[in-house]
Design a protein around this motif. Structure first.
Motif, PDB file in Angstrom:
ATOM      1  N   SER A 101      40.605  24.267  30.951  1.00 34.66           N
ATOM      2  CA  SER A 101      39.452  25.099  30.577  1.00 34.66           C
ATOM      3  C   SER A 101      38.857  25.775  31.798  1.00 34.66           C
ATOM      4  N   TYR A 102      38.771  25.033  32.905  1.00 34.62           N
ATOM      5  CA  TYR A 102      38.284  25.612  34.157  1.00 34.62           C
ATOM      6  C   TYR A 102      39.165  26.789  34.566  1.00 34.62           C
ATOM      7  N   GLU A 103      40.474  26.597  34.476  1.00 32.27           N
ATOM      8  CA  GLU A 103      41.384  27.666  34.900  1.00 32.27           C
ATOM      9  C   GLU A 103      41.154  28.934  34.093  1.00 32.27           C
ATOM     10  N   LEU A 104      41.038  28.793  32.786  1.00 30.86           N
ATOM     11  CA  LEU A 104      40.832  29.955  31.930  1.00 30.86           C
ATOM     12  C   LEU A 104      39.492  30.626  32.223  1.00 30.86           C
ATOM     13  N   LEU A 161      33.731  45.102  36.649  1.00 28.12           N
ATOM     14  CA  LEU A 161      32.348  45.560  36.770  1.00 28.12           C
ATOM     15  C   LEU A 161      31.981  46.062  38.159  1.00 28.12           C
ATOM     16  N   HIS A 162      32.627  45.516  39.204  1.00 24.04           N
ATOM     17  CA  HIS A 162      32.159  45.802  40.563  1.00 24.04           C
ATOM     18  C   HIS A 162      33.183  46.489  41.461  1.00 24.04           C
ATOM     19  N   CYS A 163      34.436  46.523  41.072  1.00 25.97           N
ATOM     20  CA  CYS A 163      35.481  47.140  41.910  1.00 25.97           C
ATOM     21  C   CYS A 163      35.346  46.711  43.377  1.00 25.97           C
ATOM     22  N   PRO A 164      35.432  45.430  43.659  1.00 26.53           N
ATOM     23  CA  PRO A 164      35.210  44.939  45.028  1.00 26.53           C
ATOM     24  C   PRO A 164      36.250  45.466  46.013  1.00 26.53           C
ATOM     25  N   VAL A 165      35.853  45.526  47.280  1.00 28.07           N
ATOM     26  CA  VAL A 165      36.742  45.974  48.349  1.00 28.07           C
ATOM     27  C   VAL A 165      36.668  44.992  49.519  1.00 28.07           C
ATOM     28  N   ALA A 166      37.558  45.185  50.496  1.00 22.99           N
ATOM     29  CA  ALA A 166      37.565  44.406  51.738  1.00 22.99           C
ATOM     30  C   ALA A 166      37.580  42.904  51.469  1.00 22.99           C
ATOM     31  N   ILE A 167      36.704  42.144  52.152  1.00 21.66           N
ATOM     32  CA  ILE A 167      36.760  40.686  52.048  1.00 21.66           C
ATOM     33  C   ILE A 167      36.443  40.205  50.634  1.00 21.66           C
ATOM     34  N   ASP A 168      35.590  40.935  49.906  1.00 18.88           N
ATOM     35  CA  ASP A 168      35.281  40.533  48.528  1.00 18.88           C
ATOM     36  C   ASP A 168      36.528  40.632  47.649  1.00 18.88           C
ATOM     37  N   LEU A 169      37.291  41.688  47.853  1.00 19.35           N
ATOM     38  CA  LEU A 169      38.532  41.842  47.097  1.00 19.35           C
ATOM     39  C   LEU A 169      39.524  40.740  47.469  1.00 19.35           C
ATOM     40  N   ARG A 170      39.634  40.470  48.760  1.00 20.30           N
ATOM     41  CA  ARG A 170      40.569  39.418  49.201  1.00 20.30           C
ATOM     42  C   ARG A 170      40.159  38.065  48.645  1.00 20.30           C
ATOM     43  N   PHE A 171      38.847  37.819  48.605  1.00 17.82           N
ATOM     44  CA  PHE A 171      38.381  36.548  48.062  1.00 17.82           C
ATOM     45  C   PHE A 171      38.767  36.403  46.599  1.00 17.82           C
ATOM     46  N   LEU A 172      38.592  37.455  45.834  1.00 18.81           N
ATOM     47  CA  LEU A 172      38.929  37.395  44.414  1.00 18.81           C
ATOM     48  C   LEU A 172      40.422  37.180  44.198  1.00 18.81           C
ATOM     49  N   LEU A 173      41.235  37.894  44.963  1.00 15.04           N
ATOM     50  CA  LEU A 173      42.680  37.726  44.850  1.00 15.04           C
ATOM     51  C   LEU A 173      43.088  36.299  45.215  1.00 15.04           C
ATOM     52  N   ALA A 174      42.469  35.775  46.284  1.00 14.14           N
ATOM     53  CA  ALA A 174      42.763  34.404  46.708  1.00 14.14           C
ATOM     54  C   ALA A 174      42.292  33.395  45.660  1.00 14.14           C
ATOM     55  N   ALA A 175      41.109  33.650  45.085  1.00 11.51           N
ATOM     56  CA  ALA A 175      40.550  32.729  44.086  1.00 11.51           C
ATOM     57  C   ALA A 175      41.468  32.612  42.883  1.00 11.51           C
ATOM     58  N   LEU A 176      42.041  33.726  42.454  1.00  8.98           N
ATOM     59  CA  LEU A 176      42.963  33.699  41.321  1.00  8.98           C
ATOM     60  C   LEU A 176      44.172  32.809  41.598  1.00  8.98           C
ATOM     61  N   LYS A 177      44.721  32.931  42.798  1.00  8.99           N
ATOM     62  CA  LYS A 177      45.909  32.146  43.138  1.00  8.99           C
ATOM     63  C   LYS A 177      45.560  30.676  43.369  1.00  8.99           C
ATOM     64  N   ILE A 178      44.441  30.424  44.045  1.00  8.17           N
ATOM     65  CA  ILE A 178      44.011  29.041  44.271  1.00  8.17           C
ATOM     66  C   ILE A 178      43.752  28.352  42.931  1.00  8.17           C
ATOM     67  N   ASN A 179      43.152  29.076  42.011  1.00 10.75           N
ATOM     68  CA  ASN A 179      42.892  28.563  40.673  1.00 10.75           C
ATOM     69  C   ASN A 179      44.182  28.077  40.016  1.00 10.75           C
ATOM     70  N   THR A 180      45.230  28.868  40.135  1.00  7.98           N
ATOM     71  CA  THR A 180      46.526  28.493  39.573  1.00  7.98           C
ATOM     72  C   THR A 180      47.103  27.267  40.276  1.00  7.98           C
ATOM     73  N   GLU A 210      45.306  24.147  39.123  1.00  9.47           N
ATOM     74  CA  GLU A 210      45.716  23.762  37.771  1.00  9.47           C
ATOM     75  C   GLU A 210      47.057  23.055  37.800  1.00  9.47           C
ATOM     76  N   ARG A 211      47.960  23.511  38.659  1.00  9.43           N
ATOM     77  CA  ARG A 211      49.272  22.871  38.755  1.00  9.43           C
ATOM     78  C   ARG A 211      49.167  21.465  39.341  1.00  9.43           C
ATOM     79  N   ILE A 212      48.263  21.264  40.291  1.00  6.82           N
ATOM     80  CA  ILE A 212      48.052  19.920  40.830  1.00  6.82           C
ATOM     81  C   ILE A 212      47.486  19.016  39.739  1.00  6.82           C
TER      82      ILE A 212
END
Length: 229
Positions: free
Chosen positions: A53-56, A68-87, A90-92
């Motif tokens: 449920s957390y992952e979803l 909503l925000h079209c983030p750039v620079a470090i904010d964009l990198r954080f979001l991209l990283a968060a998506l992968k870390i989330n996955t 979940e696998r762990i």
């Protein structure tokens, strides 16, 4: 704080909460294995639904922030990283649940001497500590600590590589231990994958903090990492 900053802060807290839950799952699956506690193992299996449920929820939140925000620079990198870390988290969680399922299904207690001889307990402790340190690196944006994960994963790899021999010796000593030995080998294989997921998380931390993509890593005496901007 801007609306975007507020949402990113909330997302980071949510990801840390998932991290803590996954750490708890890994700890409890170890305790269930060592004490052959089927009730605790079943608890891990039930709570796996919370991890999912957390992952979803985190995936949806990331998508909303993108839209909503079209983030750039470090904010964009954080979001991209968060998506992968989330996955990865979940696998762990899946790995912890898989080990708990072994405890539920097994008809024989796991012998503590066998667990010690095959270094499963040492491997478990190291996997748990690695996961804890990736969380600390994430919260503190500590790329030095993140980089240390790569070398520490060697411990898990070494135990995994030695597993066929150590488990084989266990079977030779007592053929009746075959079912238990096969479960132990499966646990070792799963714990090795915890290390792989932790390394993936470390890469994402380095990516979003330093804007560097980790393309190659080779374990060497110098401990150098091949990193490209």
């Amino acid at each position: 704080m801007t609306p975007l900053e507020n949402e990113l802060t909330a997302l980071k807290k949510e990801l840390v909460s998932m991290w803590i839950l996954v750490q708890s799952q890994l700890n409890k699956s170890k305790e269930a294995m060592v004490n052959f506690d089927k009730d605790l193992a079943r608890e891990v299996l039930v709570k796996e639904k919370r991890v999912n449920s957390y992952e979803l929820k985190i995936d949806r939140d990331c998508e909303n922030i993108f839209a909503l925000h079209c983030p750039v620079a470090i904010d964009l990198r954080f979001l991209l990283a968060a998506l992968k870390i989330n996955t990865n988290l979940e696998r762990i969680g899946d790995i912890a649940a898989g080990i708990a399922l072994y405890v539920v299904e097994s008809t024989v207690n796991f012998d503590l001497k066998a667990l010690d001889n095959t270094e499963v307990i040492r491997m478990y402790d190291e996997a748990i500590n690695i996961l804890l340190d990736t969380r600390t690196a994430f919260e503190k944006e500590d790329t030095v600590l993140a980089r240390s994960i790569f070398k520490r994963d060697d411990v898990l790899d070494d135990i995994n590589m030695a597993a066929p021999e150590t488990v084989g010796e266990l079977i030779k000593a007592d053929i009746s231990s075959l079912p238990e030995a096969l479960y132990i080998l499966s646990v070792i294989r799963k714990l090795e994958r915890v290390g792989d997921q932790a390394k993936n998380i470390a890469e994402e931390i380095i990516f979003y903090v330093e804007a560097k993509i980790l393309k190659h890593f080779e374990s060497s005496q110098s401990g150098e990492l091949g990193i490209e901007d």
